[in-house]
Scaffold this motif. Structure first.
Motif, PDB file in Angstrom:
ATOM      1  N   HIS A 140      18.815   4.205  -8.962  1.00  0.00           N
ATOM      2  CA  HIS A 140      18.108   2.961  -8.612  1.00  0.00           C
ATOM      3  C   HIS A 140      17.432   2.372  -9.849  1.00  0.00           C
ATOM      4  O   HIS A 140      17.520   1.171 -10.121  1.00  0.00           O
ATOM      5  CB  HIS A 140      17.079   3.281  -7.518  1.00  0.00           C
ATOM      6  N   HIS A 165      11.565  -4.721  -8.624  1.00  0.00           N
ATOM      7  CA  HIS A 165      11.662  -3.280  -8.881  1.00  0.00           C
ATOM      8  C   HIS A 165      10.518  -2.782  -9.755  1.00  0.00           C
ATOM      9  O   HIS A 165       9.999  -1.688  -9.526  1.00  0.00           O
ATOM     10  CB  HIS A 165      13.037  -2.935  -9.459  1.00  0.00           C
ATOM     11  N   TRP A 205      13.860  -7.195   1.301  1.00  0.00           N
ATOM     12  CA  TRP A 205      12.562  -6.557   1.106  1.00  0.00           C
ATOM     13  C   TRP A 205      11.608  -6.915   2.242  1.00  0.00           C
ATOM     14  O   TRP A 205      11.674  -8.014   2.797  1.00  0.00           O
ATOM     15  CB  TRP A 205      11.931  -7.052  -0.207  1.00  0.00           C
ATOM     16  N   GLN A 250      17.206 -10.431  -3.514  1.00  0.00           N
ATOM     17  CA  GLN A 250      16.099 -10.121  -4.419  1.00  0.00           C
ATOM     18  C   GLN A 250      15.071 -11.253  -4.437  1.00  0.00           C
ATOM     19  O   GLN A 250      14.286 -11.382  -5.385  1.00  0.00           O
ATOM     20  CB  GLN A 250      16.610  -9.836  -5.847  1.00  0.00           C
ATOM     21  N   ASP A 309      11.781  -1.939  -0.652  1.00  0.00           N
ATOM     22  CA  ASP A 309      13.185  -2.242  -0.901  1.00  0.00           C
ATOM     23  C   ASP A 309      14.017  -1.647   0.235  1.00  0.00           C
ATOM     24  O   ASP A 309      14.040  -0.422   0.407  1.00  0.00           O
ATOM     25  CB  ASP A 309      13.571  -1.609  -2.252  1.00  0.00           C
ATOM     26  N   HIS A 367      21.111   0.702  -1.415  1.00  0.00           N
ATOM     27  CA  HIS A 367      21.068   1.515  -2.641  1.00  0.00           C
ATOM     28  C   HIS A 367      19.737   2.265  -2.771  1.00  0.00           C
ATOM     29  O   HIS A 367      19.638   3.210  -3.537  1.00  0.00           O
ATOM     30  CB  HIS A 367      21.377   0.683  -3.895  1.00  0.00           C
TER      31      HIS A 367
HETATM   32 MN   MN3 Z   1      16.636  -1.864  -5.235  1.00  0.00          MN
END
Ligand code: MN3
Length: 248
Positions: free
Chosen positions: A63, A119, A169, A187, A209, A213
């Motif tokens: 990640h 992130h 998110w 994102q 998140d 993934h």
């Molecule tokens: Mn992510």
């Protein structure tokens, strides 16, 4: 173009001029490299295995080292095309995206700039379970006032995270002095004005998140289990600090 919150008039005029100029003129790469410090992948504030068993080391390694690194590279690639814009803080760029005239640059800034910001934030609001702690008195009181109780807040947040279809998110934001739970696709995030019609805008305090993934290696399709386990590694000290700064 509306002046984003947190940006003064001078910064806004500079940003507006930069987005207009950046759209019209493609700069050469050499001059961009001279004037702009590229974004870099921040080191994780803990070891890959530090969040186990709630988030496994292999997931953290991929990640951070692969997914997040890709967003950093994509953001830098997009900013090479708009060097005047590149001088601005990432938060300001994300708040002013609708004014970026070139659609491919705007989309790259949205996806990769959003990915880098989200992130970097995500790593900082997590910590090993042993140091998760609890919300500050002021944050706990604000959560109770807004949602009824801590449990009610978590239920609302968990629903937002579970119901986000596909990738995205869930967020706790402070907006106009009020705590709200919201979610965004892909994102996108609550700093992006004029792009995410159904989301609450505001200052992110907590974010989760829910891209596959982030959990698939360990949890496969069990997103709800990942969401439930994640609360064990929330860095309440960091979240409380963000609340204090945003509420000041
Ligand atoms: Mn992510």
């Amino acid at each position: 173009m509306k002046q984003p919150a947190g940006m003064n008039r001078r910064q806004f005029v500079q940003l507006a001029a930069a987005t207009a100029a950046g759209a019209a003129v493609l700069p050469d790469r050499a001059s961009a490299a001279e004037t702009t410090a590229a974004h870099t992948l921040p080191a994780l504030p803990y070891q890959f295995a530090a969040l186990e068993p709630h988030i496994d080391a292999r997931t953290m390694e991929i990640h951070h080292g692969k997914h997040h690194a890709t967003y950093v590279a994509g953001l830098n690639g997009a900013l090479e095309k708009v060097p005047d814009l590149a001088k601005h803080p990432l938060e300001h760029i994300l708040a002013g995206l609708p004014a970026v005239a070139d659609e491919s640059v705007r989309t790259a800034l949205r996806n990769h700039g959003g990915g880098h910001w989200n992130h970097t934030f995500f790593w900082e609001i997590m910590t090993p379970a042993a140091s998760s702690g609890a919300p500050s008195e002021k944050l706990a009181a604000a959560i109770t006032a807004a949602f009824g109780s801590m449990d009610d807040f978590k239920k609302t947040f968990n629903e937002a995270a579970a119901k986000r279809f596909g990738s995205g998110w869930a967020w706790l934001v402070l907006t106009d002095g009020k705590l709200k739970v919201t979610s965004t696709p892909n994102q996108d995030n609550p700093l992006m004005k004029g792009l995410v019609p159904d989301a609450e805008l505001g200052t992110p305090l907590l974010g989760l998140d829910v891209w596959e993934h982030a959990y698939y290696l360990h949890y496969q399709n069990r997103r709800a289990d990942y969401i439930g386990a994640w609360w064990n590694v929330v860095n309440w000290s960091a979240v409380s600090k963000r609340f204090a700064e945003a509420a000041a």
